[in-house]
Motif scaffolding. Sequence first.
Motif, short mmCIF file in Angstrom:
data_model
loop_
_atom_site.label_atom_id
_atom_site.label_comp_id
_atom_site.label_asym_id
_atom_site.label_seq_id
_atom_site.Cartn_x
_atom_site.Cartn_y
_atom_site.Cartn_z
N CYS A 1 32.29 35.87 41.44
CA CYS A 1 32.76 36.64 40.28
C CYS A 1 32.02 36.27 39.01
CB CYS A 1 34.29 36.45 40.10
SG CYS A 1 35.25 37.09 41.49
N SER B 1 30.32 45.15 42.36
CA SER B 1 31.35 45.41 41.34
C SER B 1 30.76 45.56 39.94
CB SER B 1 32.38 44.27 41.34
OG SER B 1 31.76 43.03 41.00
N TYR C 1 35.68 52.15 33.72
CA TYR C 1 36.32 51.05 33.01
C TYR C 1 36.84 51.61 31.70
CZ TYR C 1 36.52 46.93 30.02
OH TYR C 1 36.92 45.97 29.13
N LEU D 1 33.29 43.51 34.64
CA LEU D 1 33.30 44.14 35.96
C LEU D 1 33.02 43.13 37.07
CD1 LEU D 1 31.39 47.44 35.11
CD2 LEU D 1 33.76 47.28 35.87
N PHE E 1 36.08 41.51 38.62
CA PHE E 1 37.08 42.35 39.27
C PHE E 1 37.41 41.93 40.70
CE2 PHE E 1 37.21 46.56 36.67
CZ PHE E 1 37.60 45.82 35.55
N SER F 1 41.10 38.85 41.45
CA SER F 1 42.23 39.43 40.73
C SER F 1 42.85 38.46 39.74
CB SER F 1 43.29 39.91 41.73
OG SER F 1 43.71 38.83 42.56
N VAL G 1 41.28 38.65 36.18
CA VAL G 1 41.26 39.92 35.47
C VAL G 1 42.40 39.96 34.45
CG1 VAL G 1 41.40 42.43 35.71
CG2 VAL G 1 40.27 41.06 37.47
N LEU H 1 43.60 45.20 32.15
CA LEU H 1 42.54 45.80 32.97
C LEU H 1 42.93 45.91 34.45
CD1 LEU H 1 39.37 44.03 31.50
CD2 LEU H 1 40.31 46.26 30.92
N THR H 2 44.19 45.63 34.75
CA THR H 2 44.61 45.64 36.16
C THR H 2 44.43 47.01 36.79
OG1 THR H 2 46.23 43.90 35.74
CG2 THR H 2 46.52 45.21 37.73
N ARG I 1 40.80 47.74 37.28
CA ARG I 1 40.30 46.91 38.37
C ARG I 1 40.66 47.52 39.72
NH1 ARG I 1 42.68 43.73 42.79
NH2 ARG I 1 41.03 42.26 43.38
N ASP I 2 41.92 48.00 39.87
CA ASP I 2 42.34 48.61 41.12
C ASP I 2 41.52 49.86 41.43
OD1 ASP I 2 44.23 46.64 41.38
OD2 ASP I 2 45.90 47.86 40.61
N ILE J 1 38.00 48.71 42.62
CA ILE J 1 38.04 48.15 43.98
C ILE J 1 38.20 49.25 45.02
CG2 ILE J 1 39.29 46.62 45.54
CD1 ILE J 1 37.66 45.17 43.41
#
Length: 301
Positions: free
Chosen positions: A31, A122, A130, A145, A148, A151, A154, A158-159, A162-163, A166
């Motif tokens: 990440c 990602s 975004y 990014l 992401f 989890s 994050v 931004l959840t 992020r979902d 993904i």
Amino acid sequence: GKEAVVANGIIAMLTIGGQQLFSFFTFSCPCHVGQNLIYGLAFLGVPALILLVVGYALNNQTWRLVTGKRSPLQEKSTPNQLLRCKLVCFVLCSITGRALVAPVTWLAVTLINGSYYVCAMSEYVSVHYYGAHTNVTDSEHRRLLAVFPCSQLVPTELTQARDEVILLLRYQSQVAGWLLIAAVVITVFLSYCLASCFSPLSFLHFRYWNNYVHNEQELFDEATDQHSRLYAMQHVKKFFGFAPGSENVKEIRIPSLRDWQAISGLAFLKQMDKEHYDYSLLHDWALKESENEKYLKPDED
């Protein structure tokens, strides 16, 4: 044949199981910008490359193709070059097809799983996926990014973004995996169709030929084992004065210090004459004249 199909199925199942264990115990996306791509591609590509090399190494046809090709006898006995090239290409295609089973299975399963692809790609998702902090720089976008796949790193706001990212990446990865499987299945089917079309044998004759080659190899292996055992026994008998397993041994030979020295150590395969080789130091010793041999009669109780 059926044996090849079963063998390929077993290889594929073992690869799938190994991939699941490998992912569970070892994969952990860093990440971090610039590292995700390298890490993800390494987990996708390096195991596939290793499995490809192992597939080549475990195929007897590979060693049949390369062994002894630089020997003087091989260079003198060169048949029709065009026919030889066609045969080599055919064997290489056969070897490669078998060797690709495990790496292609690895790539397909990892793409359908999606974790490696999500980690690797990602930070390269289009910015419009975004939705927050539109005033930040592109480098900051990539940094956000890149986290992401993790989890826990994050931010809460931004959840949702992020979902969405993904899900998009998993969709791309899984589609690529199924397209790879479809491409491989179609290629294998067309290859078998072309091979059958250009075969000089009829269907039943081709099945007979497959059975003949299989049986010939089995019988040859059995004869090789028996022949080499009998041949080696002659040399062992000359060294010790009796054959292993003999009953009522009348006398045994006492090897001298020079004899023990002659058969100990390391040696390469040595050419004895234009047609024969010495296979070992004991073989080389047995072919030479021995002097001052000492024998002893064992007690007969």
